[in-house]
Design a protein around this motif. Structure first.
Motif, PDB file in Angstrom:
ATOM      1  N   UNK A 239       0.520  -0.980   0.046  1.00 36.82           N
ATOM      2  CA  UNK A 239      -0.213  -0.137   0.093  1.00 36.82           C
ATOM      3  C   UNK A 239       0.759   1.392   0.526  1.00 36.82           C
ATOM      4  N   UNK A 240       0.764   1.944  -1.272  1.00 44.19           N
ATOM      5  CA  UNK A 240       1.510   2.935  -1.197  1.00 44.19           C
ATOM      6  C   UNK A 240       0.900   4.280  -0.915  1.00 44.19           C
ATOM      7  N   UNK A 241       1.558   4.624   0.424  1.00 44.81           N
ATOM      8  CA  UNK A 241       0.389   5.908   0.708  1.00 44.81           C
ATOM      9  C   UNK A 241       1.059   7.209   0.650  1.00 44.81           C
ATOM     10  N   UNK A 242       0.704   8.717   0.123  1.00 45.63           N
ATOM     11  CA  UNK A 242       1.215  10.156  -0.165  1.00 45.63           C
ATOM     12  C   UNK A 242       0.903  11.393   0.731  1.00 45.63           C
ATOM     13  N   UNK A 243       1.540  11.523   1.731  1.00 50.07           N
ATOM     14  CA  UNK A 243       0.215  12.267   2.686  1.00 50.07           C
ATOM     15  C   UNK A 243       0.148  13.875   2.591  1.00 50.07           C
ATOM     16  N   UNK A 244      -1.013  14.223   3.065  1.00 47.27           N
ATOM     17  CA  UNK A 244      -1.722  16.107   2.338  1.00 47.27           C
ATOM     18  C   UNK A 244      -0.640  16.867   2.418  1.00 47.27           C
ATOM     19  N   UNK A 245       0.208  16.644   3.182  1.00 45.91           N
ATOM     20  CA  UNK A 245       1.493  18.199   3.254  1.00 45.91           C
ATOM     21  C   UNK A 245       2.660  18.011   1.681  1.00 45.91           C
ATOM     22  N   UNK A 246       2.250  16.340   1.072  1.00 44.15           N
ATOM     23  CA  UNK A 246       3.452  16.379  -0.290  1.00 44.15           C
ATOM     24  C   UNK A 246       2.482  17.704  -1.263  1.00 44.15           C
ATOM     25  N   UNK A 247       1.403  17.140  -0.959  1.00 45.96           N
ATOM     26  CA  UNK A 247       0.956  18.489  -2.439  1.00 45.96           C
ATOM     27  C   UNK A 247      -0.566  18.852  -2.526  1.00 45.96           C
ATOM     28  N   UNK A 248      -0.217  19.456  -3.006  1.00 44.67           N
ATOM     29  CA  UNK A 248      -1.989  20.236  -3.483  1.00 44.67           C
ATOM     30  C   UNK A 248      -3.321  19.659  -3.338  1.00 44.67           C
ATOM     31  N   UNK A 249      -2.661  18.164  -3.718  1.00 49.72           N
ATOM     32  CA  UNK A 249      -3.751  17.086  -4.481  1.00 49.72           C
ATOM     33  C   UNK A 249      -4.430  16.680  -2.489  1.00 49.72           C
ATOM     34  N   UNK A 250      -3.768  16.720  -1.951  1.00 49.28           N
ATOM     35  CA  UNK A 250      -4.450  15.984  -0.895  1.00 49.28           C
ATOM     36  C   UNK A 250      -3.499  14.502  -0.408  1.00 49.28           C
ATOM     37  N   UNK A 251      -4.481  13.498   0.654  1.00 43.59           N
ATOM     38  CA  UNK A 251      -3.833  12.730   0.686  1.00 43.59           C
ATOM     39  C   UNK A 251      -4.324  11.134  -0.187  1.00 43.59           C
ATOM     40  N   UNK A 252      -3.405  10.490  -0.958  1.00 37.44           N
ATOM     41  CA  UNK A 252      -3.673   9.583  -1.738  1.00 37.44           C
ATOM     42  C   UNK A 252      -3.016   8.405  -1.470  1.00 37.44           C
ATOM     43  N   UNK A 253      -3.716   7.203  -1.646  1.00 44.81           N
ATOM     44  CA  UNK A 253      -2.864   5.809  -1.366  1.00 44.81           C
ATOM     45  C   UNK A 253      -3.920   4.522  -2.629  1.00 44.81           C
ATOM     46  N   UNK A 254      -2.677   4.278  -2.743  1.00 40.68           N
ATOM     47  CA  UNK A 254      -2.663   3.048  -4.125  1.00 40.68           C
ATOM     48  C   UNK A 254      -2.724   1.782  -3.647  1.00 40.68           C
ATOM     49  N   UNK A 255      -2.837   0.891  -3.732  1.00 45.63           N
ATOM     50  CA  UNK A 255      -2.825  -0.873  -3.450  1.00 45.63           C
ATOM     51  C   UNK A 255      -2.130  -0.716  -4.942  1.00 45.63           C
ATOM     52  N   UNK A 256      -0.994  -2.026  -4.474  1.00 49.25           N
ATOM     53  CA  UNK A 256      -0.312  -2.690  -5.608  1.00 49.25           C
ATOM     54  C   UNK A 256      -0.801  -4.118  -5.887  1.00 49.25           C
TER      55      UNK A 256
END
Length: 413
Positions: free
Chosen positions: A297-314
């Protein structure tokens, strides 16, 4: 020649000796020269036909040598695995031939003789080099250490094997987890360096050049967390909670698994037991997480960019790409992403500027990008060869020339 096939298999598996590699390179050069007569193909021929003819020509030559050495003509049945082994060795041959006959749109390729190349100095390939920094700040230069015991942290021993592998071993397998203060170690590879480490939970990590991995000498009881800067390939071992750490008894054993978390710039990857590669170099346009086996599970925090938190399961065969604050998933050829671990460069329709960054890290050189063409390449070559040999591979396409001087690659117009 059966011994060439066997060496090819060992080479691809990363087990070939220096003498065997040199023999393979010499044989390979002979086949390329011998195959030149097959490249006079009409313009109407398609790229697949060209590749197939070159490939079959080299295989036929190999079988002729094999039957000739036996003293009589024989019929050889080549199994799929044998073909795959030889195909990896000759892959660069028909890849480059394909580019000679099928240039990209608006690209003019003119064949060039090797003597037009200017190599003022050569650069040796990288190797097993790394520095281990302990929790107290003490540094151990691993290349200067003999094999065997290095140091001890509580009931964890740290040693180095004969082939340059760093191994953490917990005396009591029931005390893999630390409930007290965490003591963090850091393994750092320089440019032209790589290293492999077995962590306290028996997870295996291959660290590429110009990278670092921060991890505890003993993991916490609720999660196994490491920090990566650069590139690494992971084979995560299963680890399970002790029942005393669980608020309720799990319904199945998988719920006992302690998650393994890799933190990189702007993202984290959570797994329970799997094989994957992460490329998170600061000078690359994107962070790439590629899954070979299992699930992550790959998670990008809200602080990383304007798009907010994102998550993908590979799923296996998928790659998560974090670029411009956007996390996307694509299907990829996973072998392209971890070939470095097996001691090879494998380029599949890759831009030259990205290839140059790989060479810069592995050979510890600078690159002058002033005249760098916007060209993509296919190719396969060992990381054990000198830099000039890799550059010569690209020069054979005819549209790129190089000069190596003062540890700098200059692209000639």
């Amino acid at each position: 020649m059966n011994h060439i096939r066997e060496i090819a298999k060992k080479f691809i598996a990363g087990n070939a000796s220096l003498a065997e590699k040199e023999l393979l390179h010499k044989w390979y050069d002979e086949q390329i020269i011998a195959a030149e007569e097959f490249v006079n193909i009409p313009d109407a021929a398609n790229a697949d036909e060209i590749r197939q003819r070159i490939y079959q020509a080299i295989l036929a030559r190999l079988d002729e040598q094999q039957s000739g050495s036996a003293g009589e003509k024989t019929t050889t049945i080549i199994e799929f695995r044998q073909i795959a082994a030889v195909a990896a060795v000759v892959f660069i041959a028909f890849s480059l031939i394909g580019y000679l006959y099928w240039p990209e749109k608006n690209q003019t390729i003119v064949p060039v003789e090797s003597e037009n190349s200017i190599v003022i100095e050569d650069v040796s390939p990288g190797g097993n080099k790394a520095v281990l920094t302990l929790a107290d700040g003490h540094e151990i230069v691993l290349a200067q250490q003999e094999e065997g015991f290095l140091t001890r942290v509580g009931d964890v021993t740290i040693s180095k094997t004969a082939d340059g592998l760093l191994v953490y071993k917990v005396a009591n397998s029931r005390s893999v987890f630390a409930d007290n203060r965490m003591l963090y170690h850091k393994l750092t590879t320089p440019k032209s360096g790589q290293y492999q480490v077995i962590l306290p939970d028996q997870t295996k990590v291959w660290l590429n050049a110009a990278s670092s991995l921060k991890y505890p000498a003993k993991f916490a009881s609720d999660k196994r967390e490491v920090e990566l800067d650069g590139e690494a390939y992971f084979e995560v071992a299963n680890a399970f909670y002790a029942e005393r750490h669980l608020s309720a008894k799990p319904k199945n054993r998988n719920q006992y698994k302690v998650p393994f978390i890799v933190k990189t710039r702007n993202q984290q990857v959570e797994v329970t037991g799997t094989k994957f590669n992460i490329n998170a170099y600061a000078d690359e346009e994107a962070v790439k997480t590629t899954l070979l086996e299992g699930g992550v599970r790959v998670t990008v925090s809200a602080a990383a960019g304007a798009l907010g938190p994102q998550q993908k399961v590979l799923k296996p065969g998928e790659q998560a790409v974090l670029a411009n604050d956007q996390l996307d998933v694509t299907q990829v050829n996973v072998e392209n992403e971890y070939s470095w671990k097996d001691g090879n460069f494998l380029f599949n329709d890759q831009p030259l500027h990205m290839i140059m960054r790989q060479l810069s890290r592995w050979y510890d050189v600078e690159v002058d990008y002033t005249h760098l063409p916007n060209t993509r390449y296919n190719g396969f070559i060992s990381r054990d060869v000198p830099l000039s040999r890799v550059l010569e591979m690209f020069e054979k396409t005819g549209n790129t020339h190089f000069e190596i001087k003062n540890r700098t690659i200059k692209v000639k117009p």
